[in-house]
Scaffold this active site. Structure first.
Site, PDB file in Angstrom:
ATOM      1  N   SER A  55       0.819  -1.101   0.104  1.00 51.45           N
ATOM      2  CA  SER A  55      -0.060  -0.015  -0.106  1.00 51.45           C
ATOM      3  C   SER A  55       0.856   1.280   0.114  1.00 51.45           C
ATOM      4  O   SER A  55       1.770   1.533   0.825  1.00 51.45           O
ATOM      5  CB  SER A  55      -0.819   0.133   1.195  1.00 51.45           C
TER       6      SER A  55
ATOM      7  N   HIS B 115      -1.236  -1.454  -4.214  1.00 47.40           N
ATOM      8  CA  HIS B 115      -2.403  -0.977  -3.597  1.00 47.40           C
ATOM      9  C   HIS B 115      -2.249   0.495  -3.609  1.00 47.40           C
ATOM     10  O   HIS B 115      -1.693   1.037  -2.849  1.00 47.40           O
ATOM     11  CB  HIS B 115      -2.631  -1.620  -2.538  1.00 47.40           C
TER      12      HIS B 115
ATOM     13  N   ASP C 205      -4.319   3.565  -2.173  1.00 48.68           N
ATOM     14  CA  ASP C 205      -5.360   3.931  -1.005  1.00 48.68           C
ATOM     15  C   ASP C 205      -5.770   5.507  -1.456  1.00 48.68           C
ATOM     16  O   ASP C 205      -4.914   6.467  -1.349  1.00 48.68           O
ATOM     17  CB  ASP C 205      -5.050   3.919   0.209  1.00 48.68           C
TER      18      ASP C 205
ATOM     19  N   MET D  65      -8.480   8.440   0.093  1.00 42.74           N
ATOM     20  CA  MET D  65      -9.087   8.904   1.037  1.00 42.74           C
ATOM     21  C   MET D  65      -9.457  10.411   1.064  1.00 42.74           C
ATOM     22  O   MET D  65      -8.908  11.076   0.400  1.00 42.74           O
ATOM     23  CB  MET D  65      -8.270   8.663   2.174  1.00 42.74           C
TER      24      MET D  65
ATOM     25  N   HIS E  39      -8.072   1.421  -4.218  1.00 41.85           N
ATOM     26  CA  HIS E  39      -9.101   1.396  -3.036  1.00 41.85           C
ATOM     27  C   HIS E  39      -9.788   2.710  -2.749  1.00 41.85           C
ATOM     28  O   HIS E  39      -9.022   3.423  -2.109  1.00 41.85           O
ATOM     29  CB  HIS E  39      -8.195   0.756  -1.838  1.00 41.85           C
TER      30      HIS E  39
ATOM     31  N   MET F 261     -11.583   5.255  -0.695  1.00 45.01           N
ATOM     32  CA  MET F 261     -12.397   5.381   0.623  1.00 45.01           C
ATOM     33  C   MET F 261     -13.000   6.690   0.336  1.00 45.01           C
ATOM     34  O   MET F 261     -12.575   7.783   1.019  1.00 45.01           O
ATOM     35  CB  MET F 261     -11.314   5.271   1.757  1.00 45.01           C
TER      36      MET F 261
ATOM     37  N   MET G 175     -11.731  -5.464   5.022  1.00 44.53           N
ATOM     38  CA  MET G 175     -10.925  -4.518   5.794  1.00 44.53           C
ATOM     39  C   MET G 175     -10.628  -5.199   7.219  1.00 44.53           C
ATOM     40  O   MET G 175     -11.625  -5.683   7.911  1.00 44.53           O
ATOM     41  CB  MET G 175     -11.499  -3.186   6.342  1.00 44.53           C
TER      42      MET G 175
ATOM     43  N   ASP H 205      -6.743  -6.083   3.802  1.00 44.78           N
ATOM     44  CA  ASP H 205      -6.287  -4.863   4.100  1.00 44.78           C
ATOM     45  C   ASP H 205      -6.233  -4.474   5.383  1.00 44.78           C
ATOM     46  O   ASP H 205      -7.316  -4.196   6.014  1.00 44.78           O
ATOM     47  CB  ASP H 205      -7.031  -3.935   3.131  1.00 44.78           C
TER      48      ASP H 205
HETATM   49  C1  DX5 Z   1      -6.270   1.915   5.602  1.00 43.68           C
HETATM   50  C2  DX5 Z   1      -5.790   1.384   3.957  1.00 43.68           C
HETATM   51  C3  DX5 Z   1      -4.611   0.455   4.069  1.00 43.68           C
HETATM   52  C4  DX5 Z   1      -3.481   0.922   4.690  1.00 43.68           C
HETATM   53  C5  DX5 Z   1      -2.741  -0.336   5.473  1.00 43.68           C
HETATM   54  O1  DX5 Z   1      -7.607   2.654   5.461  1.00 43.68           O
HETATM   55  O2  DX5 Z   1      -6.845   0.919   3.341  1.00 43.68           O
HETATM   56  O3  DX5 Z   1      -4.480  -0.020   2.721  1.00 43.68           O
HETATM   57  O4  DX5 Z   1      -2.589   1.216   3.984  1.00 43.68           O
HETATM   58  O5  DX5 Z   1      -1.918  -0.097   6.216  1.00 43.68           O
HETATM   59  P1  DX5 Z   1      -1.130  -1.073   7.052  1.00 43.68           P
HETATM   60  O6  DX5 Z   1      -0.460  -2.452   6.162  1.00 43.68           O
HETATM   61  O7  DX5 Z   1       0.106  -0.435   7.668  1.00 43.68           O
HETATM   62  O8  DX5 Z   1      -2.231  -1.754   8.024  1.00 43.68           O
HETATM   63 ZN    ZN Z   2      -6.305   0.029   1.159  1.00 47.15          ZN
END
Ligand code: DX5
Ligand code: ZN
Length: 224
Positions: free
Chosen positions: A11, A36, A38, A40, A70, A72, A141, A179
């Site tokens: 990620s 991956h 992310d 947000m 991904h 969010m 998750m 994840d």
């Molecule tokens: C959190 C993300 C994850 C995050 C995971 O909302 O969706 O992808 O980066 O990070 P680690 O592996 O550090 O838990």
């Molecule tokens: Zn993620």
């Protein structure tokens, strides 16, 4: 399941954003299977990360690997086209964030990308009713979304097992991605529960030797 069926997805959230192109290249050279990405929005989750322009920049930097976006974000639909144009390969989103889940999935699928739904720790499996047949991936998750570096929630192992049973019964071949808090010391348990795709942010980017961690993860995954 053979080794090649397990995918390790670093990620970018835990990468050094000031050197993101290099970080992504390094982690792919170290053996990662896909990236991956992310996204947000400080609305659906209480944090802000990166958007489609950053994905385009990675493509322009020469990254050809599979990009697993991904989302969010809420709402979902307006931003999907931007990620399609930016070069995403697969897009997952949280059904709670879309008013019309089937429409959001169609937007992704009709552009020829792979689509998936993300289940938060408290999201029931019923979101897979009427949708699973059309999914390429289910993302579970194992933390509450919004931040990297959180502890894996062991209660999600039973959920992963239940989703594995459902996938095998309804649509074998659908990826089952996990994840949050995935590390070398729990990846085997998560695999045994039925996952085949493993997101890891801190566990990989938090170290100096990416290859060593990814090799260690693969050793754990290949253990009987
Ligand atoms: C959190 C993300 C994850 C995050 C995971 O909302 O969706 O992808 O980066 O990070 P680690 O592996 O550090 O838990
Ligand atoms: Zn993620």
């Amino acid at each position: 399941m053979s080794m090649n069926d397990f995918w390790i997805a670093p990620s970018i959230l835990a990468a050094d954003f000031a050197r993101l192109g290099e970080e992504v290249t390094d982690v792919l050279d170290a053996g990662a299977d896909l990236i991956h990405f992310d996204v947000m929005d400080n609305h659906y989750v209480p944090n802000l990360s990166v958007g489609p322009a950053v994905l385009s920049s990675l493509r322009a930097h020469g990254v050809t690997a599979k990009m697993d976006v991904h989302l969010m974000v809420k709402p979902v639909d307006r931003i999907i086209g931007d990620f399609i144009n930016a070069g995403a390969d697969m897009i997952t989103f949280h059904p709670e964030a879309s008013d019309h889940v089937d429409r959001s999935l169609s937007l992704i699928r009709d552009a020829g990308l792979q689509c998936g739904l993300v289940l938060n720790p408290a999201t029931p499996l019923s979101v897979l009713d009427y949708t699973l047949e059309g999914l390429d991936m289910v993302l579970v998750m194992s933390i509450n979304p919004g931040f990297g570096g959180q502890q894996f929630l062991p209660s999600t192992l039973g959920k992963i097992e239940a989703i594995r049973r459902r996938i095998d019964a309804v649509k074998p071949g659908t990826r089952l991605e996990v994840d949050g808090g995935v590390k070398t010391d729990n990846i085997r348990r998560i695999k045994d529960a039925g996952a085949d795709t493993f997101v890891a942010g801190t566990a990989i980017f938090g170290t100096t030797d990416y290859r060593q961690v990814i090799d260690e993860m693969r050793r754990e995954l290949s253990a009987p």
